[in-house]
Design a protein around this motif. Structure first.
Motif, PDB file in Angstrom:
ATOM      1  N   VAL A 136      -1.527  11.180 -13.266  1.00 20.08           N
ATOM      2  CA  VAL A 136      -0.143  11.640 -13.370  1.00 20.08           C
ATOM      3  C   VAL A 136       0.608  11.291 -12.083  1.00 20.08           C
ATOM      4  N   MET A 137       1.767  10.662 -12.279  1.00 20.75           N
ATOM      5  CA  MET A 137       2.600  10.265 -11.140  1.00 20.75           C
ATOM      6  C   MET A 137       4.016  10.789 -11.345  1.00 20.75           C
ATOM      7  N   LEU A 138       4.831  10.682 -10.303  1.00 15.99           N
ATOM      8  CA  LEU A 138       6.252  11.022 -10.411  1.00 15.99           C
ATOM      9  C   LEU A 138       6.452  12.449 -10.913  1.00 15.99           C
ATOM     10  N   ASP A 139       5.721  13.391 -10.317  1.00 15.69           N
ATOM     11  CA  ASP A 139       5.807  14.771 -10.791  1.00 15.69           C
ATOM     12  C   ASP A 139       6.713  15.589  -9.874  1.00 15.69           C
ATOM     13  N   GLY A 143       0.832  -1.195   0.000  1.00 14.69           N
ATOM     14  CA  GLY A 143       0.000   0.000   0.000  1.00 14.69           C
ATOM     15  C   GLY A 143       0.868   1.248   0.000  1.00 14.69           C
ATOM     16  N   ALA A 144       0.219   2.397  -0.202  1.00 10.05           N
ATOM     17  CA  ALA A 144       0.964   3.632  -0.470  1.00 10.05           C
ATOM     18  C   ALA A 144       1.032   4.569   0.727  1.00 10.05           C
ATOM     19  N   GLY A 145       0.810   4.059   1.942  1.00  7.03           N
ATOM     20  CA  GLY A 145       0.991   4.933   3.091  1.00  7.03           C
ATOM     21  C   GLY A 145       0.044   4.665   4.243  1.00  7.03           C
ATOM     22  N   TYR A 151       0.733  12.559  -0.058  1.00 12.65           N
ATOM     23  CA  TYR A 151       0.907  11.750   1.156  1.00 12.65           C
ATOM     24  C   TYR A 151      -0.366  10.959   1.464  1.00 12.65           C
ATOM     25  N   LEU A 152      -0.978  10.411   0.423  1.00 15.64           N
ATOM     26  CA  LEU A 152      -2.264   9.718   0.592  1.00 15.64           C
ATOM     27  C   LEU A 152      -2.156   8.616   1.636  1.00 15.64           C
ATOM     28  N   GLY A 153      -3.156   8.516   2.467  1.00 13.48           N
ATOM     29  CA  GLY A 153      -3.214   7.433   3.454  1.00 13.48           C
ATOM     30  C   GLY A 153      -2.405   7.691   4.709  1.00 13.48           C
ATOM     31  N   ILE A 178       8.006  15.124  -1.144  1.00 12.06           N
ATOM     32  CA  ILE A 178       6.568  14.993  -1.398  1.00 12.06           C
ATOM     33  C   ILE A 178       6.307  13.831  -2.343  1.00 12.06           C
ATOM     34  N   PHE A 179       5.195  13.170  -2.100  1.00 14.17           N
ATOM     35  CA  PHE A 179       4.657  12.165  -3.010  1.00 14.17           C
ATOM     36  C   PHE A 179       3.277  12.668  -3.395  1.00 14.17           C
ATOM     37  N   ASP A 180       3.036  12.993  -4.644  1.00 14.85           N
ATOM     38  CA  ASP A 180       1.669  13.347  -5.017  1.00 14.85           C
ATOM     39  C   ASP A 180       1.269  12.702  -6.341  1.00 14.85           C
ATOM     40  N   THR A 181      -0.018  12.514  -6.467  1.00 12.97           N
ATOM     41  CA  THR A 181      -0.610  11.848  -7.625  1.00 12.97           C
ATOM     42  C   THR A 181      -1.880  12.611  -7.955  1.00 12.97           C
ATOM     43  N   TYR A 182      -2.189  12.760  -9.242  1.00 16.95           N
ATOM     44  CA  TYR A 182      -3.455  13.420  -9.560  1.00 16.95           C
ATOM     45  C   TYR A 182      -4.093  12.872 -10.820  1.00 16.95           C
ATOM     46  N   ILE A 225      -2.407  -2.092  -2.621  1.00 13.14           N
ATOM     47  CA  ILE A 225      -3.265  -0.968  -3.037  1.00 13.14           C
ATOM     48  C   ILE A 225      -2.353   0.172  -3.481  1.00 13.14           C
ATOM     49  N   SER A 226      -2.520   0.573  -4.734  1.00 14.40           N
ATOM     50  CA  SER A 226      -1.627   1.590  -5.301  1.00 14.40           C
ATOM     51  C   SER A 226      -2.071   2.987  -4.886  1.00 14.40           C
ATOM     52  N   SER A 227      -1.181   3.943  -5.102  1.00 15.84           N
ATOM     53  CA  SER A 227      -1.552   5.334  -4.818  1.00 15.84           C
ATOM     54  C   SER A 227      -2.689   5.778  -5.734  1.00 15.84           C
ATOM     55  N   VAL A 228      -2.801   5.173  -6.914  1.00  9.46           N
ATOM     56  CA  VAL A 228      -3.899   5.543  -7.828  1.00  9.46           C
ATOM     57  C   VAL A 228      -5.239   5.197  -7.172  1.00  9.46           C
ATOM     58  N   VAL A 279       7.192  -3.666  -1.150  1.00 10.47           N
ATOM     59  CA  VAL A 279       7.153  -2.707  -2.255  1.00 10.47           C
ATOM     60  C   VAL A 279       6.030  -1.700  -2.045  1.00 10.47           C
ATOM     61  N   TRP A 280       6.363  -0.438  -2.223  1.00  9.39           N
ATOM     62  CA  TRP A 280       5.398   0.648  -2.000  1.00  9.39           C
ATOM     63  C   TRP A 280       4.217   0.522  -2.956  1.00  9.39           C
ATOM     64  N   GLY A 281       3.012   0.698  -2.450  1.00 13.15           N
ATOM     65  CA  GLY A 281       1.825   0.618  -3.310  1.00 13.15           C
ATOM     66  C   GLY A 281       1.677  -0.784  -3.871  1.00 13.15           C
ATOM     67  N   ASP A 282       1.579  -0.854  -5.192  1.00  9.31           N
ATOM     68  CA  ASP A 282       1.510  -2.145  -5.875  1.00  9.31           C
ATOM     69  C   ASP A 282       2.811  -2.373  -6.645  1.00  9.31           C
ATOM     70  N   PRO A 283       3.330  -3.595  -6.603  1.00  9.67           N
ATOM     71  CA  PRO A 283       4.635  -3.849  -7.247  1.00  9.67           C
ATOM     72  C   PRO A 283       4.641  -3.699  -8.763  1.00  9.67           C
ATOM     73  N   SER A 284       3.464  -3.593  -9.397  1.00 14.66           N
ATOM     74  CA  SER A 284       3.456  -3.528 -10.854  1.00 14.66           C
ATOM     75  C   SER A 284       3.462  -2.102 -11.391  1.00 14.66           C
ATOM     76  N   LEU A 285       3.409  -1.105 -10.502  1.00 19.55           N
ATOM     77  CA  LEU A 285       3.183   0.265 -10.982  1.00 19.55           C
ATOM     78  C   LEU A 285       4.390   1.167 -10.693  1.00 19.55           C
ATOM     79  N   TYR A 286       5.064   1.604 -11.751  1.00 18.10           N
ATOM     80  CA  TYR A 286       6.246   2.472 -11.631  1.00 18.10           C
ATOM     81  C   TYR A 286       7.177   2.016 -10.511  1.00 18.10           C
ATOM     82  N   GLU A 287       7.599   0.791 -10.620  1.00 16.07           N
ATOM     83  CA  GLU A 287       8.433   0.162  -9.609  1.00 16.07           C
ATOM     84  C   GLU A 287       9.443  -0.697 -10.333  1.00 16.07           C
TER      85      GLU A 287
HETATM   86  C1  LIG Z   1       8.051   5.095  -7.682  1.00 17.92           C
HETATM   87  S1  LIG Z   1       6.336   5.406  -7.815  1.00 17.92           S
HETATM   88  C2  LIG Z   1       5.671   4.045  -6.942  1.00 17.92           C
HETATM   89  C3  LIG Z   1       4.188   3.864  -7.110  1.00 17.92           C
HETATM   90  C4  LIG Z   1       3.643   2.709  -6.285  1.00 17.92           C
HETATM   91  N1  LIG Z   1       4.159   1.416  -6.757  1.00 17.92           N
HETATM   92  C5  LIG Z   1       2.125   2.677  -6.260  1.00 17.92           C
HETATM   93  O1  LIG Z   1       1.541   1.604  -6.540  1.00 17.92           O
HETATM   94  O2  LIG Z   1       1.520   3.701  -5.913  1.00 17.92           O
HETATM   95  C6  LIG Z   1       6.188   6.776  -6.728  1.00 17.92           C
HETATM   96  C7  LIG Z   1       5.053   7.707  -7.129  1.00 17.92           C
HETATM   97  O3  LIG Z   1       3.836   7.140  -6.676  1.00 17.92           O
HETATM   98  C8  LIG Z   1       2.961   8.151  -6.236  1.00 17.92           C
HETATM   99  N2  LIG Z   1       2.683   7.921  -4.809  1.00 17.92           N
HETATM  100  C9  LIG Z   1       3.149   6.893  -4.057  1.00 17.92           C
HETATM  101  N3  LIG Z   1       2.667   6.967  -2.813  1.00 17.92           N
HETATM  102  C10 LIG Z   1       1.865   8.054  -2.763  1.00 17.92           C
HETATM  103  C11 LIG Z   1       1.062   8.658  -1.741  1.00 17.92           C
HETATM  104  N4  LIG Z   1       0.993   8.140  -0.513  1.00 17.92           N
HETATM  105  N5  LIG Z   1       0.369   9.780  -2.053  1.00 17.92           N
HETATM  106  C12 LIG Z   1       0.425  10.314  -3.287  1.00 17.92           C
HETATM  107  N6  LIG Z   1       1.155   9.791  -4.281  1.00 17.92           N
HETATM  108  C13 LIG Z   1       1.871   8.680  -4.028  1.00 17.92           C
HETATM  109  C14 LIG Z   1       3.648   9.482  -6.509  1.00 17.92           C
HETATM  110  O4  LIG Z   1       3.233   9.936  -7.791  1.00 17.92           O
HETATM  111  C15 LIG Z   1       5.097   9.081  -6.515  1.00 17.92           C
HETATM  112  O5  LIG Z   1       5.865   9.975  -7.283  1.00 17.92           O
END
Ligand SMILES: C[S@@+](CC[C@H](N)C(=O)[O-])C[C@H]1O[C@@H](n2cnc3c(N)ncnc32)[C@H](O)[C@@H]1O
Length: 253
Positions: A186-189, A10-12, A209-211, A243-247, A144-147, A111-119
């Protein structure tokens, strides 16, 4: 054979850990902990807490994998720089698995979030297995991914009925919304790209910083929200140091 588990955590939000992932916390002998730049301390602590909370069989051996430096922010040839970095990472990880994981043992990457997404974790472990220098088998436990954390917190569907969604690194959005797609995640911004693209007819659903207790959520017409989100974002980044942000950008009408 050495076994490797890639466990999506999960992402946080610690409650986003699946039951399968929680059970897997008891299944490994060695925890491989990847350490990188600014966010590392908090993210490493988050993983350590998950292990403590869900593991009942005694602490695993932990092996830290310090990441090679990431040169590509200034690299003239981005794909080549990423490739060189991945090769260096692969060599380090393969050596660490050889040195610290015995035949018949199980190692894990959380692995942060889901292992299949930008990892790249999954790609690297798959390459190690494919090279065949070490006999390695691996499995992936989804997370559970950040998406999905983003869409849940904004209470919105990811797609509209029967329509496509595009997930993209911000780097590829510099020219604005891609043609023919109405919904873009959009990720990795690193640059608040949302503030520099044509905004008419687009809604934004933003989350940082979702979650986590620091979570930030803002949404509305991009033309009205871009300046405010950029302000909130840069304040938060200054305060926390990262910062970690997604939109989601959604064409209206
Ligand atoms: C290297 S990728 C990993 C993504 C991860 N595998 C996932 O499933 O969410 C890192 C990017 O994920 C997004 N991200 C990860 N955790 C986040 C969170 N808690 N809140 C917002 N965006 C997050 C951001 O866009 C960040 O730049």
């Amino acid at each position: 054979v050495r076994r490797i588990l890639l466990i999506g955590v999960g992402a946080g939000d610690p409650d986003h850990l699946t039951l399968q992932a929680a059970r897997a916390m008891n299944a490994f002998d060695v925890l491989f902990a990847v350490t990188k730049d600014e966010a590392t301390d908090e993210l490493v602590a988050f993983r350590r807490e998950l292990v403590q909370r869900h593991r009942s069989v005694g602490a695993p051996r932990t092996v830290e994998l310090a990441d090679p430096p990431r040169p590509w922010r200034d690299a003239p040839d981005y794909p080549a720089a990423v490739e060189a970095w991945r090769t260096a990472r692969l060599a380090r990880w393969e050596q660490a698995i050889r040195d610290h994981l015995g035949d018949g043992e199980c190692g894990a990457f959380l692995v942060w979030g889901d292992p299949s997404l930008y990892e790249s974790t999954l790609t690297i472990v798959a390459q190690i297995a494919l090279r065949g220098e070490l006999a390695v088998e691996y499995d992936v436990i989804p997370g559970i991914s950040s998406v999905h954390a983003l869409t849940a917190r904004h209470r919105i569907p990811l797609n509209r009925v029967g329509r496509a969604v595009q997930i993209t690194p911000a780097r590829l959005l510099a020219g604005g919304m891609p043609d023919g797609v109405d919904d873009v995640v959009v990720m990795l911004d690193a640059q608040q790209t949302f503030a520099s693209i044509p905004a008419d007819g687009i809604d934004i659903y933003w989350g940082a910083y979702l979650g986590t207790p620091d979570e930030l959520l803002l949404s509305g017409p991009l033309a009205e929200m871009a300046v405010e989100i950029a302000r909130v974002r840069s304040e938060a980044r200054d305060r926390k140091g990262w910062i970690f942000d997604t939109y989601l950008l959604r064409r209206t009408g």
